[in-house]
Design a protein around this motif. Structure first.
Motif, PDB file in Angstrom:
ATOM      1  N   ILE A  21      -0.600   2.563   4.699  1.00  0.00           N
ATOM      2  CA  ILE A  21      -0.377   4.078   4.717  1.00  0.00           C
ATOM      3  C   ILE A  21      -0.901   4.785   6.143  1.00  0.00           C
ATOM      4  O   ILE A  21      -0.197   5.745   6.564  1.00  0.00           O
ATOM      5  CB  ILE A  21      -0.714   4.759   3.417  1.00  0.00           C
ATOM      6  N   ALA A  22      -1.989   4.565   6.402  1.00  0.00           N
ATOM      7  CA  ALA A  22      -2.442   4.714   7.527  1.00  0.00           C
ATOM      8  C   ALA A  22      -1.714   4.462   8.902  1.00  0.00           C
ATOM      9  O   ALA A  22      -1.750   5.312   9.709  1.00  0.00           O
ATOM     10  CB  ALA A  22      -4.254   4.335   7.590  1.00  0.00           C
ATOM     11  N   GLU A  23      -1.235   3.410   8.717  1.00  0.00           N
ATOM     12  CA  GLU A  23      -0.373   2.741   9.831  1.00  0.00           C
ATOM     13  C   GLU A  23       0.770   3.217  10.158  1.00  0.00           C
ATOM     14  O   GLU A  23       1.396   3.931  11.389  1.00  0.00           O
ATOM     15  CB  GLU A  23      -0.114   1.383   9.924  1.00  0.00           C
ATOM     16  N   GLN A  24       1.515   3.622   8.874  1.00  0.00           N
ATOM     17  CA  GLN A  24       2.999   4.331   9.061  1.00  0.00           C
ATOM     18  C   GLN A  24       3.584   5.444   8.100  1.00  0.00           C
ATOM     19  O   GLN A  24       4.734   5.913   8.188  1.00  0.00           O
ATOM     20  CB  GLN A  24       3.946   3.028   8.784  1.00  0.00           C
ATOM     21  N   GLY A  25       2.298   5.923   7.513  1.00  0.00           N
ATOM     22  CA  GLY A  25       2.698   7.190   6.523  1.00  0.00           C
ATOM     23  C   GLY A  25       3.295   6.620   5.265  1.00  0.00           C
ATOM     24  O   GLY A  25       3.551   5.645   5.028  1.00  0.00           O
ATOM     25  N   PHE A  26       2.997   7.595   4.257  1.00  0.00           N
ATOM     26  CA  PHE A  26       3.155   7.316   2.901  1.00  0.00           C
ATOM     27  C   PHE A  26       4.672   7.100   2.665  1.00  0.00           C
ATOM     28  O   PHE A  26       4.787   6.267   1.913  1.00  0.00           O
ATOM     29  CB  PHE A  26       2.731   8.574   2.099  1.00  0.00           C
ATOM     30  N   SER A  27       5.465   7.959   2.908  1.00  0.00           N
ATOM     31  CA  SER A  27       7.107   7.954   2.788  1.00  0.00           C
ATOM     32  C   SER A  27       7.591   6.480   3.202  1.00  0.00           C
ATOM     33  O   SER A  27       8.308   6.048   2.523  1.00  0.00           O
ATOM     34  CB  SER A  27       7.712   9.033   3.265  1.00  0.00           C
ATOM     35  N   ALA A  28       6.878   6.152   4.565  1.00  0.00           N
ATOM     36  CA  ALA A  28       7.592   4.867   5.127  1.00  0.00           C
ATOM     37  C   ALA A  28       7.324   3.672   4.496  1.00  0.00           C
ATOM     38  O   ALA A  28       7.680   2.329   4.832  1.00  0.00           O
ATOM     39  CB  ALA A  28       7.448   4.833   6.757  1.00  0.00           C
ATOM     40  N   THR A  29       6.056   3.748   3.669  1.00  0.00           N
ATOM     41  CA  THR A  29       5.447   2.560   3.132  1.00  0.00           C
ATOM     42  C   THR A  29       6.108   2.378   1.791  1.00  0.00           C
ATOM     43  O   THR A  29       6.248   3.044   1.008  1.00  0.00           O
ATOM     44  CB  THR A  29       3.756   2.799   2.858  1.00  0.00           C
ATOM     45  N   THR A  30       6.742   1.122   1.574  1.00  0.00           N
ATOM     46  CA  THR A  30       7.161   0.377   0.455  1.00  0.00           C
ATOM     47  C   THR A  30       6.408  -0.326  -0.513  1.00  0.00           C
ATOM     48  O   THR A  30       5.194  -0.928  -0.079  1.00  0.00           O
ATOM     49  CB  THR A  30       8.497  -0.299   0.476  1.00  0.00           C
ATOM     50  N   VAL A  31       6.723  -0.449  -1.816  1.00  0.00           N
ATOM     51  CA  VAL A  31       5.763  -1.128  -2.690  1.00  0.00           C
ATOM     52  C   VAL A  31       5.985  -2.588  -2.318  1.00  0.00           C
ATOM     53  O   VAL A  31       4.843  -3.447  -2.498  1.00  0.00           O
ATOM     54  CB  VAL A  31       6.485  -1.096  -4.258  1.00  0.00           C
ATOM     55  N   ASP A  32       7.265  -3.102  -1.879  1.00  0.00           N
ATOM     56  CA  ASP A  32       7.402  -4.484  -1.330  1.00  0.00           C
ATOM     57  C   ASP A  32       6.176  -4.679  -0.340  1.00  0.00           C
ATOM     58  O   ASP A  32       5.655  -5.940  -0.308  1.00  0.00           O
ATOM     59  CB  ASP A  32       8.796  -4.658  -0.761  1.00  0.00           C
ATOM     60  N   GLU A  33       6.205  -3.778   0.542  1.00  0.00           N
ATOM     61  CA  GLU A  33       5.080  -4.156   1.796  1.00  0.00           C
ATOM     62  C   GLU A  33       3.869  -4.179   1.442  1.00  0.00           C
ATOM     63  O   GLU A  33       2.775  -4.963   1.710  1.00  0.00           O
ATOM     64  CB  GLU A  33       5.442  -3.039   2.809  1.00  0.00           C
ATOM     65  N   GLY A  50       2.216   1.422 -12.382  1.00  0.00           N
ATOM     66  CA  GLY A  50       3.537   2.013 -12.401  1.00  0.00           C
ATOM     67  C   GLY A  50       4.488   2.383 -11.570  1.00  0.00           C
ATOM     68  O   GLY A  50       5.541   2.127 -11.633  1.00  0.00           O
ATOM     69  N   SER A  51       3.953   2.911 -10.538  1.00  0.00           N
ATOM     70  CA  SER A  51       4.771   3.512  -9.479  1.00  0.00           C
ATOM     71  C   SER A  51       3.815   3.559  -8.135  1.00  0.00           C
ATOM     72  O   SER A  51       2.627   3.674  -8.066  1.00  0.00           O
ATOM     73  CB  SER A  51       5.319   4.839  -9.564  1.00  0.00           C
ATOM     74  N   LYS A  52       4.328   3.784  -6.996  1.00  0.00           N
ATOM     75  CA  LYS A  52       3.653   3.722  -5.752  1.00  0.00           C
ATOM     76  C   LYS A  52       2.956   5.328  -5.750  1.00  0.00           C
ATOM     77  O   LYS A  52       1.789   5.245  -5.186  1.00  0.00           O
ATOM     78  CB  LYS A  52       4.606   4.062  -4.333  1.00  0.00           C
ATOM     79  N   ASN A  53       3.574   6.234  -6.289  1.00  0.00           N
ATOM     80  CA  ASN A  53       2.770   7.642  -6.432  1.00  0.00           C
ATOM     81  C   ASN A  53       1.625   7.356  -7.314  1.00  0.00           C
ATOM     82  O   ASN A  53       0.435   8.062  -6.746  1.00  0.00           O
ATOM     83  CB  ASN A  53       3.827   8.709  -7.186  1.00  0.00           C
ATOM     84  N   GLU A  54       1.661   6.608  -8.239  1.00  0.00           N
ATOM     85  CA  GLU A  54       0.394   6.277  -9.193  1.00  0.00           C
ATOM     86  C   GLU A  54      -0.644   5.484  -8.472  1.00  0.00           C
ATOM     87  O   GLU A  54      -1.873   5.939  -8.544  1.00  0.00           O
ATOM     88  CB  GLU A  54       0.788   5.862 -10.620  1.00  0.00           C
ATOM     89  N   LEU A  55      -0.269   4.549  -7.764  1.00  0.00           N
ATOM     90  CA  LEU A  55      -1.061   3.683  -6.853  1.00  0.00           C
ATOM     91  C   LEU A  55      -1.801   4.684  -5.962  1.00  0.00           C
ATOM     92  O   LEU A  55      -2.949   4.497  -5.905  1.00  0.00           O
ATOM     93  CB  LEU A  55      -0.194   2.659  -6.285  1.00  0.00           C
ATOM     94  N   PHE A  56      -1.221   5.397  -5.267  1.00  0.00           N
ATOM     95  CA  PHE A  56      -1.809   6.400  -4.206  1.00  0.00           C
ATOM     96  C   PHE A  56      -2.785   7.203  -4.761  1.00  0.00           C
ATOM     97  O   PHE A  56      -3.952   7.410  -4.290  1.00  0.00           O
ATOM     98  CB  PHE A  56      -0.926   7.182  -3.263  1.00  0.00           C
TER      99      PHE A  56
END
Length: 203
Positions: A21-33, A50-56
């Motif tokens: 997320i620091a490298e490419q931003g939250f929106s551009a970062t996928t769960v796969d990555e 559960g989700s990327k939002n919950e992880l963050f």
């Protein structure tokens, strides 16, 4: 999955997420990555969060919790040794610098997200900020009660200002003045802190 293993997995996911997320931003970062960077299956991310939002959001809680705990422990250690409450605030300053130096990518994200108003975790961030500032505020309240600071001290604003000072100064140090030691940076902030609070005491 036992608790120790799960904690280790969550730590890997936190580390992977904060770096990406620091490298490419939250929106551009996928769960796969995130899963690939952490070396786990994609399903492990969803099992733990559960989700990327919950992880963050949990990442923010984890990182801010480390910072708050470091401030609290540093201040309590000084008081336990018989030191003053202004000394405790000074110790918190160094502890904050050390914590931020240990987790610079998280701190950059934390500071950036504090100023966004369109995130689902904005309420959580405000609570986390309040908890950290409250540690400094309590030390200042204790200093006023002990006669170390003037009763005219604006404790809430001073606590918020000191917390912000440490965040911004630490990021400036790490980004633009990395050749300076933590001792050097702490000494500069300590002079600023003690000069300001001494002024309050004389008011």
């Amino acid at each position: 999955m036992n608790s120790a293993r799960r904690r280790a997995t969550r730590q890997r996911l936190f580390a992977a997420a904060v770096t990406l997320i620091a490298e490419q931003g939250f929106s551009a970062t996928t769960v796969d990555e995130i899963a690939e960077r952490a070396g786990v299956a994609k399903g492990t991310v969803y099992y733990n969060f559960g989700s990327k939002n919950e992880l963050f959001e949990e990442l923010l809680r984890h990182g801010a919790g480390l910072l708050t705990a470091s401030l609290r422990e540093a201040g309590a250690e000084v008081v336990a040794r018989g030191g003053g409450h202004v000394d405790a605030v000074d110790a918190m300053t160094r502890a904050g610098l050390a914590c931020i130096a240990a987790y610079p990518s998280f701190t950059r994200l934390y500071v950036a997200e504090l100023w966004r108003t369109n995130r689902p975790w904005q309420g959580t961030l405000m609570v986390l900020r309040k908890e950290a500032v409250a540690v400094v505020e309590q030390a200042l309240d204790d200093a006023v009660a002990a006669g170390e600071l003037s009763e005219e001290t604006d404790v809430p604003l001073t606590a918020a200002a000191l917390f912000g000072m440490v965040l911004v100064a630490a990021l400036d140090w790490l980004s633009f003045q990395p050749e300076r030691s933590i001792d050097d940076v702490h000494a500069a902030l300590s002079r600023l802190l003690r000069g300001r609070l001494a002024g309050d005491a004389r008011a």
